[in-house]
Motif scaffolding. Structure first.
Motif, short mmCIF file in Angstrom:
data_model
loop_
_atom_site.label_atom_id
_atom_site.label_comp_id
_atom_site.label_asym_id
_atom_site.label_seq_id
_atom_site.Cartn_x
_atom_site.Cartn_y
_atom_site.Cartn_z
N LEU A 18 0.83 -1.21 0.00
CA LEU A 18 0.00 0.00 0.00
C LEU A 18 0.87 1.26 0.00
N LEU A 19 1.97 1.23 0.75
CA LEU A 19 2.89 2.38 0.74
C LEU A 19 3.46 2.60 -0.66
N GLY A 20 3.70 1.48 -1.37
CA GLY A 20 4.17 1.60 -2.74
C GLY A 20 3.15 2.29 -3.63
N PHE A 21 1.86 2.07 -3.35
CA PHE A 21 0.80 2.74 -4.10
C PHE A 21 0.79 4.25 -3.83
N PHE A 22 0.93 4.61 -2.56
CA PHE A 22 0.74 6.01 -2.17
C PHE A 22 2.01 6.84 -2.19
N LEU A 23 3.18 6.18 -2.16
CA LEU A 23 4.45 6.91 -2.15
C LEU A 23 5.38 6.39 -3.25
N PRO A 24 4.93 6.42 -4.49
CA PRO A 24 5.74 5.83 -5.57
C PRO A 24 7.08 6.53 -5.77
N GLU A 25 7.13 7.86 -5.60
CA GLU A 25 8.39 8.55 -5.81
C GLU A 25 9.42 8.17 -4.74
N LEU A 26 8.95 8.02 -3.50
CA LEU A 26 9.85 7.67 -2.40
C LEU A 26 10.41 6.26 -2.57
N GLY A 27 9.60 5.35 -3.13
CA GLY A 27 10.02 3.97 -3.26
C GLY A 27 10.78 3.64 -4.52
N ALA A 28 10.97 4.60 -5.40
CA ALA A 28 11.67 4.33 -6.65
C ALA A 28 13.12 3.94 -6.37
N SER A 29 13.66 3.06 -7.22
CA SER A 29 15.02 2.57 -7.03
C SER A 29 16.05 3.69 -7.02
#
Length: 325
Positions: A18-29
């Motif tokens: 769910l965090l990947g859904f809502f924070l895509p920029e933060l989780g980018a490689s």
């Protein structure tokens, strides 16, 4: 009801997605947290721990029982991939390539190590056989999984280099594992003292992979094209795979006249698939792919369902053992 409720790790895995859904920029490689590099280092460290935790003497005790070894490895690396191929090519009109590739990836993975052994212990099965086959399966998977994936991706649109995959797995997974074996005499006591903490290090890396995978897919707009029908179909196929795996291993074990203890080991080692190995392998094989989250989805669903079903079956086998004794 506790049997059917997800444990803490599964809950955290859902939260990570769910965090990947809502924070895509933060989780980018290549985002501000540099999670691509962090994840790669974490994977290498986890496999070093796997190598250091493996006691070679535990494998020797389970070597001789060739019938059950053959059944487990054939189930893992022959029966499952055949089903995976049927899904990948047979459901082309129904599911997109990324979903079908996720199923074949699931089918090509090795067995679990900790879960299959733990369930075998609970069900009072042949523990040395479970330890031997779970470990052998994990090592074979480092080579066989990328080879099988390369065969399937050759017929699809996803770019994939087998040589690069094998080199990356050798450097990121196999080399740390071997180093862990070399360091085992020096650090095995320390690892035994901090086993719960190290277990969460392993799980933490998996959660990080889930977060970055779903964030990458979200940033690429993949989930906006993923329908409720595709999710329902994915769940139904996961249940079907799990049911076929249980049925095949139980029927084959009984046709081979294996003792109850060996049947238990065959069922739990042959029917399970490793998230602990699968998530790092996926991160290496499909690094940077925008559909990595979709590819991991069948494995994540299978992981939770196999835990529930295996726990119920282990209790049933344990009751049978009590009746016999």
């Amino acid at each position: 009801m506790k049997r059917f409720l997800p444990d803490l790790f599964v809950t955290l895995m859902v939260v990570s997605a769910l965090l990947g859904f809502f924070l895509p920029e933060l989780g980018a490689s290549d985002g501000p947290l540099r999670l691509g590099l962090v994840t790669k280092l974490g994977i290498a460290f986890v496999f070093l721990l796997h190598g250091a935790n493996l006691a070679p003497e535990n494998l020797v005790a389970g070597v001789k029982n060739w019938k059950v070894h053959a059944l487990i490895q054939i189930t893992t690396f022959v029966m499952f991939p055949i089903l995976g191929l049927a899904i990948f090519f047979g459901l082309a009109p129904i599911l997109p390539e990324s979903s079908r590739l996720g199923f074949f990836f699931l089918a090509a993975l090795p067995s679990t190590i900790s879960s299959s052994v733990a369930m075998t212990v609970l069900a009072r099965g042949n523990v040395p056989v479970a330890v031997f086959n779970a470990t052998l399966s994990g090592l074979l998977g480092l080579v066989l999984t990328p080879i099988m994936i390369s065969v399937v991706t050759a017929a699809g649109s996803l770019q994939f280099s087998l040589l690069d995959a094998i080199v990356n797995i050798a450097l990121t997974l196999l080399a740390p594992f071997v180093l862990g074996q070399i360091l085992r005499p020096l650090i095995k006591g320390l690892l035994a003292q901090h086993k719960p903490v190290l277990s969460w290090v392993d799980r933490g890396v998996i959660l990080l992979i889930v977060f970055t995978s779903f964030a990458t897919s979200t940033a690429a707009g993949v989930w906006s094209r993923f329908s409720a029908f595709e999710f329902a179909t994915t769940l139904a196929l996961v249940l079907l795979l799990l049911g076929v795996a249980f049925g095949f291993t139980i029927l084959a074990a009984r046709r081979l006249n294996l003792p109850r203890e060996d049947e238990v080991a065959a069922v739990f080692c042959g029917s399970t698939k490793s998230l602990a190995n699968g998530a790092p392998i996926a991160q290496i094989l499909f690094a940077g792919s925008p559909v990595l989250g979709v590819i991991l989805l069948p494995l994540m669903l299978y992981h939770q369902l196999q835990l529930i079903c295996c726990a119920l079956m282990a209790q049933r086998y344990a009751k049978q053992a009590d009746l016999v004794s």
